[in-house]
Design an enzyme around this catalytic site. Structure first.
Site, mmCIF file in Angstrom:
data_model
loop_
_atom_site.group_PDB
_atom_site.id
_atom_site.type_symbol
_atom_site.label_atom_id
_atom_site.label_comp_id
_atom_site.label_asym_id
_atom_site.label_seq_id
_atom_site.Cartn_x
_atom_site.Cartn_y
_atom_site.Cartn_z
ATOM 1 N N GLY A 74 13.945 -36.110 -18.449
ATOM 2 C CA GLY A 74 13.460 -36.735 -17.225
ATOM 3 C C GLY A 74 11.954 -36.606 -17.158
ATOM 4 N N CYS A 75 11.445 -36.471 -15.970
ATOM 5 C CA CYS A 75 10.002 -36.345 -15.758
ATOM 6 C C CYS A 75 9.457 -35.162 -16.541
ATOM 7 C CB CYS A 75 9.731 -36.150 -14.267
ATOM 8 S SG CYS A 75 8.024 -35.764 -13.899
ATOM 9 N N PHE A 76 8.411 -35.396 -17.316
ATOM 10 C CA PHE A 76 7.886 -34.300 -18.142
ATOM 11 C C PHE A 76 7.259 -33.194 -17.318
ATOM 12 C CE2 PHE A 76 4.591 -37.708 -19.588
ATOM 13 C CZ PHE A 76 3.859 -37.632 -18.405
ATOM 14 N N TRP A 77 6.857 -33.465 -16.095
ATOM 15 C CA TRP A 77 6.339 -32.386 -15.242
ATOM 16 C C TRP A 77 7.404 -31.319 -15.037
ATOM 17 C CZ3 TRP A 77 4.388 -35.819 -10.623
ATOM 18 C CH2 TRP A 77 3.297 -36.584 -11.026
ATOM 19 N N CYS A 78 8.649 -31.761 -14.869
ATOM 20 C CA CYS A 78 9.752 -30.826 -14.609
ATOM 21 C C CYS A 78 10.113 -30.003 -15.842
ATOM 22 C CB CYS A 78 10.990 -31.595 -14.146
ATOM 23 S SG CYS A 78 10.789 -32.442 -12.565
#
Length: 172
Positions: free
Chosen positions: A9-13
């Site tokens: 998913g979102c690479f920030w996560c």
């Protein structure tokens, strides 16, 4: 030092999760898997490049092994939703493992097969690593730099909670 590329998913996560682990030396957010010969956030977000938001994890195999990394990966994102993680929808948010050699492929396939044997409908892509395009600098270590950002406050704390609950002994 070893490396693996993960899309959860979102690479920030995913970056925020893996930066917490002992033996993880670096985590770089970026893009992989598409046909486009380049990648940047704006173009990848269109869903037209074929690239997935990923993290390149460099780790010390003497401290944390790849099977453990896969355990953390599968426990901290949803590998059962095709091209979606929570409110993030699109091919760029696919669950994916990009391997660098046959041993990594085997370990990843074993982890997927074990989940499937437990009744988990895994849709994680398993593909050979391709060209890695690092994300723009402002995406790197995003959660640490932007702890009050709305999306971060909504999406990342539950993942970190799962990490602390299930893998406390692995934390830095």
């Amino acid at each position: 030092m070893a490396k693996i590329v993960l899309g959860g998913g979102c690479f920030w996560c995913t970056e925020a999760v893996f930066l917490q682990l002992q033996g993880v030396l670096s985590v770089t957010s970026g893009y992989m898997g598409g046909e486009a010969q380049t990648a940047d956030y704006e173009s990848v977000c269109t869903g037209q490049t074929g690239h997935i938001e990923v993290i390149l994890v460099e780790f010390d195999e003497q401290v944390i092994d790849l099977s453990t990394i896969f355990s953390v990966f599968f426990a901290t994102h949803d590998p059962t939703t095709l091209n979606r993680q929570g409110n993030d929808i699109g091919t760029q948010y696919a669950s994916a493992i990009f391997y660098f050699d046959d041993e990594q492929k085997h370990l990843a396939q074993t982890a997927i097969d074990e989940l499937k044997a437990d009744g988990v409908a895994v849709v994680t892509h398993l593909r050979q690593a391709m060209v890695f395009y690092p994300a723009e600098e402002y995406h790197q270590n995003f959660f640490a730099k932007n702890p009050t950002q709305g999306y971060c406050n909504f999406a990342i704390p539950p993942k970190l909670g799962k990490l602390r609950e299930k893998f406390a002994s692995l934390l830095k």
